[in-house]
Scaffold this active site. Sequence first.
Site, PDB file in Angstrom:
ATOM      1  N   HIS A  75       0.838  -1.203   0.000  1.00  0.00           N
ATOM      2  CA  HIS A  75       0.000   0.000   0.000  1.00  0.00           C
ATOM      3  C   HIS A  75       0.875   1.255   0.000  1.00  0.00           C
ATOM      4  O   HIS A  75       0.629   2.195  -0.781  1.00  0.00           O
ATOM      5  CB  HIS A  75      -0.915  -0.015   1.229  1.00  0.00           C
ATOM      6  CG  HIS A  75      -1.676   1.257   1.449  1.00  0.00           C
ATOM      7  ND1 HIS A  75      -2.977   1.434   1.023  1.00  0.00           N
ATOM      8  CD2 HIS A  75      -1.317   2.428   2.061  1.00  0.00           C
ATOM      9  CE1 HIS A  75      -3.380   2.649   1.355  1.00  0.00           C
ATOM     10  NE2 HIS A  75      -2.393   3.271   1.988  1.00  0.00           N
ATOM     11  N   GLU A  76       1.881   1.283   0.843  1.00  0.00           N
ATOM     12  CA  GLU A  76       2.759   2.453   0.916  1.00  0.00           C
ATOM     13  C   GLU A  76       3.571   2.622  -0.364  1.00  0.00           C
ATOM     14  O   GLU A  76       3.787   3.745  -0.831  1.00  0.00           O
ATOM     15  CB  GLU A  76       3.684   2.357   2.132  1.00  0.00           C
ATOM     16  CG  GLU A  76       2.972   2.304   3.472  1.00  0.00           C
ATOM     17  CD  GLU A  76       1.997   3.443   3.683  1.00  0.00           C
ATOM     18  OE1 GLU A  76       2.222   4.539   3.115  1.00  0.00           O
ATOM     19  OE2 GLU A  76       1.004   3.250   4.410  1.00  0.00           O
ATOM     20  N   HIS A  83       1.576   4.365  -2.938  1.00  0.00           N
ATOM     21  CA  HIS A  83       1.633   5.821  -2.781  1.00  0.00           C
ATOM     22  C   HIS A  83       2.881   6.379  -3.465  1.00  0.00           C
ATOM     23  O   HIS A  83       2.829   7.431  -4.111  1.00  0.00           O
ATOM     24  CB  HIS A  83       1.667   6.192  -1.294  1.00  0.00           C
ATOM     25  CG  HIS A  83       0.330   6.180  -0.624  1.00  0.00           C
ATOM     26  ND1 HIS A  83      -0.757   6.881  -1.107  1.00  0.00           N
ATOM     27  CD2 HIS A  83      -0.095   5.560   0.509  1.00  0.00           C
ATOM     28  CE1 HIS A  83      -1.792   6.699  -0.300  1.00  0.00           C
ATOM     29  NE2 HIS A  83      -1.420   5.897   0.685  1.00  0.00           N
ATOM     30  N   GLU A 118      -6.175   7.155  -1.274  1.00  0.00           N
ATOM     31  CA  GLU A 118      -6.101   5.990  -0.387  1.00  0.00           C
ATOM     32  C   GLU A 118      -6.753   4.776  -1.045  1.00  0.00           C
ATOM     33  O   GLU A 118      -6.219   3.664  -0.986  1.00  0.00           O
ATOM     34  CB  GLU A 118      -6.769   6.295   0.955  1.00  0.00           C
ATOM     35  CG  GLU A 118      -5.983   7.228   1.856  1.00  0.00           C
ATOM     36  CD  GLU A 118      -4.613   6.683   2.215  1.00  0.00           C
ATOM     37  OE1 GLU A 118      -4.479   5.454   2.425  1.00  0.00           O
ATOM     38  OE2 GLU A 118      -3.663   7.489   2.277  1.00  0.00           O
TER      39      GLU A 118
END
Length: 294
Positions: A140-141, A144, A213
């Site tokens: 997930h990071e 980003h 997100e």
Amino acid sequence: MKRKWERDLGLQGRMLFTMFLLAAVYLFFLAFLSYYGTSQIFIILFIGLFMAAQYFYSDKMVLWTTGAQIVSESEAPQLHGMITRLCAIADLPKPQVAIVRTQVPNAFATGRNQNKAVVAVTTGLMDKLSPAELEAVLAHELSHVKNRDMAVLTIASFLSSVAFYIVRYSLYFGNMGGGRRKEGGGIMLVWLVSIVVWIVSFLLIRALSRYREFSADRGAAVITGQPANLASALMKISGVMDRVPGDDLRKVEGMNAFFIIPAISGSSIMDIFSTHPSVEKRIAKLEKMQQEMS
């Protein structure tokens, strides 16, 4: 093996529309300030200098604020191994790896671009999650990082702050170039418009953050091939957050916009004011993706 990075066209469209509205608000605001006597040169220099500082030093500021420490492969071999593997799949240069020593289970990414990124996790997160769940959070990071979300949101948020402080400065220190603002009611009009612009930009930035997100969740699902692992991690993090001491939560509350889940406990805030979608909505989307991949 690299995986195809499929885009959610609906989500991309909503993000682009939100960014368009935000840009329109800022252009209107700067034009308004210029018309009412605020020097265009001052605005350009003021924004340019602070954007440059924010762009080049935001990662260092975030690491300093959180107390995150960069760790080597010998210090955190499992963490480095996971990130190396995920970067190969996502076709990303490997970021620096950092650890924050706190009970708050969370993670964040920072840095101005893909080559200057840092991915940080807390000791609380590593203690609470299984390896598969931790890998999903790291994915997930990294999503980003791949989407350049840190730069986009930093710039968007910064312009909102600059707009506010330009007006505040002009109200305290005179007309900054003279002009129509000296006429009756001019100062009050500038103040009222600044309030409206700040509120609108605040809500648009929050909406943009929520969309990004969702996009990072989708990216994590694509990278790992297991949306259920991220859904499980989100449930664990959300559940543990309610049991973390209030003092620990308050120490990191300034980083909520960067975290995978805001460090809050107890009552939730309205979705429209939140930087993150609700955990329930995120899990529902991940469960739908899991069904589609099965």
